[in-house]
Design a protein around this motif. Structure first.
Motif, PDB file in Angstrom:
ATOM      1  N   VAL A 119      -2.364  13.433  -5.360  1.00  0.00           N
ATOM      2  CA  VAL A 119      -0.984  13.691  -4.944  1.00  0.00           C
ATOM      3  C   VAL A 119      -0.922  14.788  -3.893  1.00  0.00           C
ATOM      4  N   SER A 120       0.191  14.821  -3.186  1.00  0.00           N
ATOM      5  CA  SER A 120       0.528  15.902  -2.276  1.00  0.00           C
ATOM      6  C   SER A 120       2.000  16.234  -2.483  1.00  0.00           C
ATOM      7  N   GLY A 121       2.325  17.493  -2.321  1.00  0.00           N
ATOM      8  CA  GLY A 121       3.708  17.917  -2.500  1.00  0.00           C
ATOM      9  C   GLY A 121       3.844  19.188  -3.289  1.00  0.00           C
ATOM     10  N   GLY A 122       2.745  19.647  -3.912  1.00  0.00           N
ATOM     11  CA  GLY A 122       2.747  20.932  -4.588  1.00  0.00           C
ATOM     12  C   GLY A 122       3.584  20.957  -5.849  1.00  0.00           C
ATOM     13  N   ILE A 133       2.029  10.053  -3.478  1.00  0.00           N
ATOM     14  CA  ILE A 133       0.907   9.621  -4.311  1.00  0.00           C
ATOM     15  C   ILE A 133       0.110   8.586  -3.528  1.00  0.00           C
ATOM     16  N   MET A 134      -1.181   8.856  -3.364  1.00  0.00           N
ATOM     17  CA  MET A 134      -2.088   8.025  -2.566  1.00  0.00           C
ATOM     18  C   MET A 134      -3.008   7.288  -3.522  1.00  0.00           C
ATOM     19  N   VAL A 135      -2.896   5.982  -3.606  1.00  0.00           N
ATOM     20  CA  VAL A 135      -3.535   5.240  -4.686  1.00  0.00           C
ATOM     21  C   VAL A 135      -4.640   4.335  -4.172  1.00  0.00           C
ATOM     22  N   PRO A 147       5.664   1.669 -12.144  1.00  0.00           N
ATOM     23  CA  PRO A 147       6.807   2.298 -12.827  1.00  0.00           C
ATOM     24  C   PRO A 147       6.494   3.689 -13.378  1.00  0.00           C
ATOM     25  N   LEU A 148       5.259   3.897 -13.823  1.00  0.00           N
ATOM     26  CA  LEU A 148       4.873   5.230 -14.295  1.00  0.00           C
ATOM     27  C   LEU A 148       4.752   6.196 -13.129  1.00  0.00           C
ATOM     28  N   LEU A 149       4.118   5.776 -12.056  1.00  0.00           N
ATOM     29  CA  LEU A 149       3.958   6.644 -10.891  1.00  0.00           C
ATOM     30  C   LEU A 149       5.309   7.036 -10.304  1.00  0.00           C
ATOM     31  N   GLN A 150       6.281   6.134 -10.385  1.00  0.00           N
ATOM     32  CA  GLN A 150       7.609   6.421  -9.837  1.00  0.00           C
ATOM     33  C   GLN A 150       8.348   7.495 -10.619  1.00  0.00           C
ATOM     34  N   LYS A 151       7.912   7.790 -11.804  1.00  0.00           N
ATOM     35  CA  LYS A 151       8.505   8.895 -12.565  1.00  0.00           C
ATOM     36  C   LYS A 151       8.046  10.247 -12.014  1.00  0.00           C
ATOM     37  N   MET A 152       6.954  10.222 -11.235  1.00  0.00           N
ATOM     38  CA  MET A 152       6.376  11.472 -10.741  1.00  0.00           C
ATOM     39  C   MET A 152       6.458  11.621  -9.230  1.00  0.00           C
ATOM     40  N   GLY A 153       6.653  10.530  -8.506  1.00  0.00           N
ATOM     41  CA  GLY A 153       6.622  10.628  -7.054  1.00  0.00           C
ATOM     42  C   GLY A 153       7.603   9.697  -6.373  1.00  0.00           C
ATOM     43  N   LYS A 154       7.726   9.863  -5.067  1.00  0.00           N
ATOM     44  CA  LYS A 154       8.631   9.051  -4.252  1.00  0.00           C
ATOM     45  C   LYS A 154       7.872   8.210  -3.232  1.00  0.00           C
ATOM     46  N   ILE A 156       4.893   6.484  -2.599  1.00  0.00           N
ATOM     47  CA  ILE A 156       3.741   5.985  -3.349  1.00  0.00           C
ATOM     48  C   ILE A 156       3.125   4.842  -2.558  1.00  0.00           C
ATOM     49  N   THR A 157       1.875   5.022  -2.145  1.00  0.00           N
ATOM     50  CA  THR A 157       1.226   4.052  -1.261  1.00  0.00           C
ATOM     51  C   THR A 157      -0.116   3.633  -1.835  1.00  0.00           C
ATOM     52  N   ARG A 158      -0.309   2.341  -1.969  1.00  0.00           N
ATOM     53  CA  ARG A 158      -1.653   1.846  -2.277  1.00  0.00           C
ATOM     54  C   ARG A 158      -2.422   1.800  -0.961  1.00  0.00           C
ATOM     55  N   VAL A 159      -3.433   2.656  -0.851  1.00  0.00           N
ATOM     56  CA  VAL A 159      -4.164   2.801   0.397  1.00  0.00           C
ATOM     57  C   VAL A 159      -5.260   1.747   0.515  1.00  0.00           C
ATOM     58  N   GLY A 160      -5.831   1.342  -0.627  1.00  0.00           N
ATOM     59  CA  GLY A 160      -6.925   0.380  -0.612  1.00  0.00           C
ATOM     60  C   GLY A 160      -7.556   0.284  -1.983  1.00  0.00           C
ATOM     61  N   GLU A 161      -8.836  -0.055  -2.023  1.00  0.00           N
ATOM     62  CA  GLU A 161      -9.538  -0.202  -3.293  1.00  0.00           C
ATOM     63  C   GLU A 161      -9.917   1.169  -3.854  1.00  0.00           C
ATOM     64  N   VAL A 162     -10.564   1.171  -5.019  1.00  0.00           N
ATOM     65  CA  VAL A 162     -10.903   2.425  -5.692  1.00  0.00           C
ATOM     66  C   VAL A 162     -11.643   3.361  -4.735  1.00  0.00           C
ATOM     67  N   GLY A 163     -11.225   4.612  -4.716  1.00  0.00           N
ATOM     68  CA  GLY A 163     -11.793   5.629  -3.839  1.00  0.00           C
ATOM     69  C   GLY A 163     -10.964   5.872  -2.598  1.00  0.00           C
ATOM     70  N   ALA A 164     -10.167   4.876  -2.193  1.00  0.00           N
ATOM     71  CA  ALA A 164      -9.368   5.027  -0.972  1.00  0.00           C
ATOM     72  C   ALA A 164      -8.302   6.101  -1.118  1.00  0.00           C
ATOM     73  N   GLY A 165      -7.754   6.240  -2.324  1.00  0.00           N
ATOM     74  CA  GLY A 165      -6.764   7.286  -2.553  1.00  0.00           C
ATOM     75  C   GLY A 165      -7.359   8.669  -2.341  1.00  0.00           C
ATOM     76  N   GLN A 166      -8.587   8.866  -2.855  1.00  0.00           N
ATOM     77  CA  GLN A 166      -9.242  10.166  -2.685  1.00  0.00           C
ATOM     78  C   GLN A 166      -9.584  10.430  -1.223  1.00  0.00           C
ATOM     79  N   VAL A 167      -9.995   9.398  -0.503  1.00  0.00           N
ATOM     80  CA  VAL A 167     -10.270   9.572   0.926  1.00  0.00           C
ATOM     81  C   VAL A 167      -8.995   9.993   1.659  1.00  0.00           C
ATOM     82  N   CYS A 168      -7.886   9.350   1.319  1.00  0.00           N
ATOM     83  CA  CYS A 168      -6.608   9.693   1.946  1.00  0.00           C
ATOM     84  C   CYS A 168      -6.222  11.141   1.621  1.00  0.00           C
ATOM     85  N   LYS A 169      -6.438  11.563   0.371  1.00  0.00           N
ATOM     86  CA  LYS A 169      -6.092  12.935  -0.008  1.00  0.00           C
ATOM     87  C   LYS A 169      -6.962  13.945   0.735  1.00  0.00           C
ATOM     88  N   VAL A 170      -8.256  13.617   0.897  1.00  0.00           N
ATOM     89  CA  VAL A 170      -9.123  14.502   1.668  1.00  0.00           C
ATOM     90  C   VAL A 170      -8.612  14.616   3.103  1.00  0.00           C
TER      91      VAL A 170
END
Length: 292
Positions: A119-122, A133-135, A147-154, A156-170
């Protein structure tokens, strides 16, 4: 919806609180004094990670670094010991993309699914439910968890397959870290030249240099108030992940490496638990203005 939430620090507490206040069942692990109020909101305390997991659909992790995620997942009394087939592990920590893919393989081997969703947003975003949220992960699993992620963020993007969210956060942390460093240098230049930093910030906010970093962190730099929203120590960790990834990909990230070194020096000055905008204080200490 039933959720195990593991990791109740500065970010995890308000994220778990938002899930609880939405009426969902939450099993909480790593409850400390600061997070005990979550039990009063209806959360259930679990003594171990394994105790938090049975009969839950989602297991959310919000932990400091790769070793902590690995320990919670696969260590003694870890998540893997009680993970049921069909459940979903959602790691919202900021950790190594390489390790993320390895963790996902081990989770999938027992019939569960895995999403990396940093996540980003502090802390403010966590409290207000406005996190970005980068997924990374399979699209069907992402849709199920949305639906669960929407309780925590606005955003919310599926960036790609597993690991892509972490690459986006980096990538996010590279941009934020280097921008903090750039604003710090610009402010140091202006202050050494005897120009009012408040007026410099106001002028720059109306031009192409405008940014959220200049707006929010620039104000912290001017006020000299560095109460932690996101610590220098954690940001240095994220830039180290970036430089490790650069080595594995055989690419050059020279300014990322340089900023990581500046953060190392700031930690040596005792600023590790200050907000990452305190990089300005570290630079200022090396080039003090008369009267500082």
């Amino acid at each position: 919806m039933s959720v195990a939430f593991i990791g109740l620090g500065t970010m995890g507490r308000p994220m778990a609180e938002r899930i609880l206040r939405s009426g969902e069942q939450v099993n909480c692990h790593r409850v400390k004094d600061a997070s005990r109020y979550l039990l009063e909101l209806g959360g259930n305390e679990a003594a171990t990670a394994a105790d938090a997991v049975p009969d839950t659909e989602f297991v959310v992790l919000m932990l400091p670094d790769t070793p902590q995620v690995e320990g919670v997942l696969f260590g003694e009394d870890g998540v893997i010991d009680a993970l049921r087939p069909g459940s979903v592990v959602i790691d919202m920590s900021s950790i190594s993309p390489v390790a993320t893919r390895q963790f996902a393989e081990r989770v999938e081997a027992v019939g569960a699914s895995y999403l990396d969703a940093p996540v980003s947003g502090g802390e403010i975003g966590a409290r207000e439910g406005t996190l970005s949220i980068m997924v990374g992960g399979p699209e069907a699993v992402f849709e199920r968890a949305l639906p669960l992620l929407q309780k925590m963020g606005k955003n919310i993007t599926r960036v790609g397959e597993v690991g892509a969210g972490q690459v986006c956060k980096v990538a996010n942390q590279v941009i934020v870290g280097l921008t903090i460093e750039a604003v710090s240098e610009a402010f140091l230049l202006a202050r050494r030249a005897g120009v009012d930093l408040g007026k410099v910030r106001d002028a720059l906010m109306g031009g192409f240099a405008s940014s959220r970093i200049l707006e929010i962190h620039g104000k912290r730099m001017i006020d000299g108030v560095f109460d932690p929203v996101f610590t220098l120590r954690l940001h240095r960790k994220d830039l180290n992940i970036a430089t490790d990834a650069a080595r594995s990909l055989e690419i050059a990230l020279p300014n990322t490496a340089a900023t990581a070194q500046l953060m190392n020096a700031a930690l040596a000055q005792g600023l590790g638990e200050k907000d990452h905008s305190a990089l300005f204080a570290a630079l200022s200490a090396w080039s003090p203005v008369t009267g500082d």
